[in-house]
Scaffold this active site. Structure first.
Site, PDB file in Angstrom:
ATOM      1  N   LYS A  76       0.835  -1.200   0.000  1.00 44.89           N
ATOM      2  CA  LYS A  76       0.000   0.000   0.000  1.00 44.89           C
ATOM      3  C   LYS A  76       0.876   1.258   0.000  1.00 44.89           C
ATOM      4  CE  LYS A  76      -3.956   1.944   2.599  1.00 44.89           C
ATOM      5  NZ  LYS A  76      -4.831   1.792   3.784  1.00 44.89           N
ATOM      6  N   SER A 151      -9.863   1.561   2.774  1.00 44.64           N
ATOM      7  CA  SER A 151      -9.000   2.327   1.919  1.00 44.64           C
ATOM      8  C   SER A 151      -7.912   1.512   1.218  1.00 44.64           C
ATOM      9  CB  SER A 151      -8.315   3.430   2.731  1.00 44.64           C
ATOM     10  OG  SER A 151      -7.440   2.878   3.687  1.00 44.64           O
ATOM     11  N   SER A 175     -10.108  -0.616   7.027  1.00 42.78           N
ATOM     12  CA  SER A 175      -9.467  -0.463   5.714  1.00 42.78           C
ATOM     13  C   SER A 175      -8.711  -1.675   5.194  1.00 42.78           C
ATOM     14  CB  SER A 175      -8.516   0.735   5.729  1.00 42.78           C
ATOM     15  OG  SER A 175      -9.236   1.938   5.660  1.00 42.78           O
TER      16      SER A 175
END
Lengths: 485, 95
Positions: A76, A151, A175
């Site tokens: 990420k 997210s 997330s």
């Protein structure tokens, strides 16, 4: 070699150790597939050339004692990576190149892993659909025009589309677990303090945690073992004896007590989620576990509490983006004007909204009514869990109140977007470990997940339960490769 | 409680985020719907509840007061939008 991309992380590690395949084989296969999957928009930064160089270097002198020997991994884009652009999905960091490495990613490289690239996410991890990124929204490999969740949407999408054998996300209110649930993958949020926050772009510091996202539970245990460590550089890192999550993984859950919280049966929840939950209970009974009804009475207050605490912390954390020290700046007539223009143009709408909520609840005259009130309710929510864990070993809930939704469906209504995290947010507020595992499909064949919540530091406990359930559920993720045609 | 346009503009000032009138109106609507939902918390009596300030109930660790990163000025300044080898550059602050 389509075979390579179909292997799990654990299988890849074994095949490298037995010298059946090389790191270069694996890396080039993932690069090739990632290159032909641009439609999903999962990568913000690709480091394919370096990855190939590093895999060749590994093969020339392989260290097979490592836990992730020569394994390519995309992460990420919220993790600072030394000399590799790190944007947090924001325009304000579009040119930011860290001069240091986050502890969690350093743990990956120390274990032999190789960086494939940086994956898209909601801007500053604020979002539940990966539609707030400055670098465009991510699509789900499950179906055309479907969000992957957020997210950590780029991570979930890349994992489910087999563009990386495993990945790491971050989880502030769901997330990791929500996108894992939406894409038929496994995602774990560890106990607060397990994984170092050093070098992770901060959103809400009392809630943020790093965690593994993988294709199955075994991989999840392996990756957790690699990334979980005590770190002096994180003042809230906790020094506890971490088990060998991977080698200690087992299916002996006989006699374990699993709580079913009645408050998670929310109004308007689709019948198929109820059914999924019931099936989960049956699987657990078949594994020898005992099902116990419990109550978490303050559940309905968790989301409003979260939407005070998280924005308050975010407004403080994001005060550092002032156009002085990092990439993006808009010149102004004076210093204040420069700040205001830089932040107005550098942040997206959702981030601005949350900074303003946070600023308001912390402002003079409102602090007690909002922020202090929320901290008190947070205590009540934590007390609920403490009490429940006097009676049970773990708690089973759905991961999300619905399956994945269409792109654009919830962007105009912030509250309806926030409601997505109704089952995941309480876990962050109480600092507990939680794992989402794929458990079935809805009527559109979209994946649905079940969540297991554990006692503090009992990642092993929920991993073992998830491991047992996984065998019974026997979920198979089938993507049509629609984006690759 | 409702948040009016004047308050929205005040918050934007405190947040150091400039907004135009159109954005302010949209924010007024969004913030009111969010705060209406947040106010559910007032149903709860929390008079005798201790606020939870940190989930990890540990006392902060002390460390030795010593410099661990050396000669990093160049690295740090590399990300600065205004180029200067020695300092961060900002608009004139002192007349």
């Amino acid at each position: 070699m389509t075979d390579i991309i179909n292997l799990t992380l654990t299988e890849l590690v074994n095949k490298i150790k037995s010298k059946e395949i090389s790191s270069t084989d694996i890396t080039s296969n993932y690069i090739e597939r990632s290159k032909s999957s641009k439609k999903l928009n999962t990568y913000i930064e690709e480091t394919f050339d370096d990855a190939l160089v590093n895999s060749k270097k590994f093969d020339a002198k392989p260290d097979l004692q490592k836990k992730l020997p020569g394994i390519p991994i995309a992460v990420k884009d919220l993790y600072c990576t030394k000399n590799v652009k790190t944007t947090a999905g924001s325009k304000i960091l579009e040119n930011f190149v860290p001069s240091y490495e986050s502890t969690v990613t350093q743990n990956l490289w120390n274990s032999g892993a190789i960086l494939l690239g940086k994956l898209n996410c909601d801007e500053f991890a604020m979002g539940s659909s990966n539609e707030t990124s400055h670098f465009g929204n991510v699509l789900s490999p499950i179906d055309n025009n479907l969000v992957p969740g957020g997210s950590s949407g780029g991570s979930a999408s890349a994992l489910a589309a087999k563009l990386t054998p495993a990945t790491i996300g971050t989880d502030t209110g769901g997330s990791i677990r929500q996108p894992a649930s939406f894409t038929g993958t496994v995602g774990l949020k560890p106990t607060y303090g397990s994984c170092s926050r050093y070098g992770i772009v901060a959103f809400a510091s009392s809630l943020d945690q790093a965690g593994p996202m993988t294709r199955d539970v075994k991989d999840c245990a392996l990756l957790l073992e690699v990334i979980s460590s005590f770190d002096n550089k994180d003042s809230t890192s906790i020094d506890f004896k971490r088990p060998n999550y991977f080698s200690d993984l087992n299916k002996n859950i006989k006699g374990k007590k699993i709580g079913i919280p009645k408050e998670y049966r929310v109004e308007g929840m689709p019948a198929e989620i109820e059914k999924l939950w019931d099936n989960g209970k049956e699987y657990l009974k078949n594994c020898g576990a005992e099902i116990i009804d419990i109550s978490l009475p303050h559940t309905k207050y968790a989301l409003p509490t979260y939407y005070i605490v998280a924005p308050a912390e975010a407004s403080s954390n994001l005060a550092r983006y002032d156009g002085v020290k990092y990439g993006f700046r808009v010149e102004g007539e004076n210093l204040i004007d420069m700040y205001e223009k830089t932040r107005s143009q550098g942040f997206g709408d959702e981030v601005k909204r949350r900074i303003m909520i946070g600023t308001y609840v912390l402002s003079s005259g409102y602090y007690d009514a909002y922020y202090l009130k929320a901290q008190k309710v947070r205590k009540l929510i934590k007390n609920d869990f403490d009490e429940a864990f006097n009676k049970v070993d773990a708690i089973l809930t759905p991961s999300t109140p619905s399956s994945a939704f269409k792109v654009g469906e919830k962007m105009d209504d912030p509250v309806s977007m926030y409601l997505n995290d109704i089952f995941t947010v309480p876990v962050n507020l109480a600092g507990l470990p939680g794992i989402s595992i794929p458990a079935g499909l809805d009527e559109n064949n979209y994946p649905l997940g079940l969540q297991l919540i554990g006692k503090p530091f009992d990642e092993q406990g929920i991993l073992n339960i998830a491991y047992s359930m996984e065998e019974k559920i026997n979920f198979k993720l089938n993507t049509s490769d629609w984006w690759n045609k | 409680m409702t948040i009016d346009l004047k308050t929205v503009k005040h918050i934007s000032k405190l947040s150091r985020i400039s907004i135009d009138d159109q954005k302010a109106k949209k924010l007024e609507k969004d913030l009111n719907s969010i705060f209406k939902w947040i106010e559910k918390l007032n149903e709860l009596n929390t008079d005798n509840v201790e606020p939870l300030t940190s989930i990890a109930e540990t006392t902060l660790r002390f460390r030795k007061d010593q410099i661990l990163s050396k000669n990093i000025r160049e690295d740090i300044l590399k990300n600065s939008p205004k180029d200067n080898k020695d300092y961060f550059v900002v608009p004139k602050v002192v007349e």
